[in-house]
Design a protein around this motif. Structure first.
Motif: not given
Ligand SMILES: Cc1cc2nc3c(=O)[nH]c(=O)nc-3n(C[C@H](O)[C@H](O)[C@H](O)COP(=O)(O)OP(=O)(O)OC[C@H]3O[C@@H](n4cnc5c(N)ncnc54)[C@H](O)[C@@H]3O)c2cc1C
Length: 398
Positions: A244-247, A294-304
């Motif tokens: 499990g990954v929070k990126l 992989v459990g993926l949490c895409i933790a970002t405010h980056n639009r790109t």
């Protein structure tokens, strides 16, 4: 209109969708606050005065609660978050709950935090339709000094040995409760000099518990030069369990650089923002290529970065609602991204901190700092809010 927008209904700048859950009054207060936050010197002064005033027990709590608190906190206790959680849910967004306390060196405080984490689990299992994850900090369950000593493999004093034992029993209790209730835990990433020991604990628990479902998530900060290699090694080690990954990019650039300089060791942070962005997107692709394990949490405010993830998912024919995939933004920030992704069918979890204002102050001060410079983020929040207010005005006049 782009092809992506036409075929998927994806629009990450649509402020009407992004702010549908906010009243015009709320948006006007947010506009004022984000405008004030852009004065960096004022924010730094405010943060220092705020911290001092809280320490001296001066009555500024109400002011903080009605300004930064209202924008960035979901409530002061669990029950008081419910209206916010329901509002988010009615617009297709669930949450990752965070009890906004910082690291603590006191056993009584660590015990109190454990009890609150257990209450969060109970609350979340009662409201599974509203809450997807629980965020926790291991430095709130054991003293930072213990993590630092364990990370550098230094010998432990009798006091730290007993702190280690106490942590082990607290964490085991927490994980057992989380698994029994079916609520996954996401462990926050902290400063580089304490993270290695945290990594070891989380890997051990992932190996034991992430077999069929993913209950334990680590957080990987891609502003660190060594983290892409760490992610690759983690994936190759995890042959018998799911990861499990929070990126995230990482929250402590200045603190990391300052310590490295003072103690004369190589700066662990990427040399430039562009280098961090490249590393983040490389890690993103690596996780997406391995999405079945992989459990993926895409933790970002980056639009790109969000767009790159969306494009990859759609081009590879991965379902936007794949159970291993989620996006996350902090409550009070980047709403057009969150609600735009949710509207296009992606799973979005807002990171919603709660807690008494005096405890949550360091979190609020960090949000204020983050939005204070003329960074892309602060400019973008303000632009989105102004655009939405102008749109609502046009509609009311027509
Ligand atoms: C849901 C969620 C959970 C989070 N959890 C954690 C956590 O557990 N631990 C943690 O540390 N942070 C955490 N963060 C904060 C995160 O690390 C970032 O600080 C924040 O999200 C801003 O990065 P960004 O990807 O949103 O976007 P952007 O605004 O595109 O990137 C800003 C980031 O780029 C990096 N950066 C900026 N300037 C430079 C430079 N000159 N050189 C190198 N790198 C630079 C920094 O990491 C900075 O925060 C979390 C964020 C979210 C949204």
């Amino acid at each position: 209109m782009s092809i992506l927008h036409a075929t998927t209904n994806l629009d990450l700048d649509d402020t009407a969708t992004g702010y549908a859950y906010r009243s015009t009054e709320e948006l006007k207060s947010a506009r004022l606050l984000f405008q004030l936050l852009r004065y960096g010197a004022l924010v730094r002064m405010g943060n220092n005065i705020g911290a001092l005033a809280l320490r001296l027990k001066l009555p500024i709590e109400g002011v903080l609660r009605n300004t930064l608190g209202r924008l960035f906190l979901g409530g002061t206790d669990l029950e008081s978050t419910l209206p916010t959680l329901r509002r988010l849910s009615s617009h297709g967004v669930s949450v990752m709950l965070d009890y906004a306390v910082e690291a603590s060196s006191h056993a009584s405080q660590q015990e109190a935090t454990l009890e609150e984490y257990l209450r969060m689990i109970e609350f979340s299992s009662k409201h599974r339709d509203l809450v997807s994850f629980i965020a926790i900090k291991l430095t709130a369950l054991a003293p930072p000094l213990l993590w630092e000593k364990l990370s550098s493999q230094a010998p432990l004093s009798p006091f730290l040995l007993s702190a280690k034992e106490a942590f082990e029993s607290r964490f085991a209790r927490l994980v057992t409760a989380a698994i029994r209730s079916g609520v996954p835990l996401m462990v926050d990433a902290e400063e580089s000099w304490i993270q290695s020991a945290i990594d070891r604990v989380i890997e051990e628990y992932m190996e034991r518990n992430n077999k069929d479902s993913i209950f334990i998530y680590t957080t990987i900060q891609m502003y660190r030069r060594d983290r892409l290699d760490y992610l690759k090694a983690l994936l190759s080690r995890a042959s018998t369990y799911k990861v499990g990954v929070k990126l995230v990019r990482g929250a402590y650039v200045e603190k990391e650089r300052k310590r490295a300089k003072e103690r004369n060791y190589p700066d662990p942070i990427q040399p430039t923002k562009a280098a961090t962005d490249i590393a983040y997107d490389a890690a993103l692709m690596l996780c997406l290529e391995n999405i079945e394990r992989v459990g993926l949490c895409i933790a970002t405010h980056n639009r790109t970065s969000c767009m790159k993830a969306v494009q990859y998912v759609l081009m590879q024919g991965i379902s936007p609602s794949h159970p291993h995939l989620s996006f996350s933004q902090l409550y009070g920030m980047a709403d057009p991204l969150s609600f735009g992704l949710a509207r296009a069918g992606f799973r979005v979890v807002k990171y919603v901190p709660y807690g008494p204002v005096e405890k949550a102050f360091p979190y609020l001060a960090r949000r204020a700092e983050e939005n204070s410079s003329l960074s892309d983020q602060s400019g973008r929040e303000l632009r989105w809010i102004k655009e939405e207010l102008a749109r609502r005005k046009r509609i009311s006049q027509s």
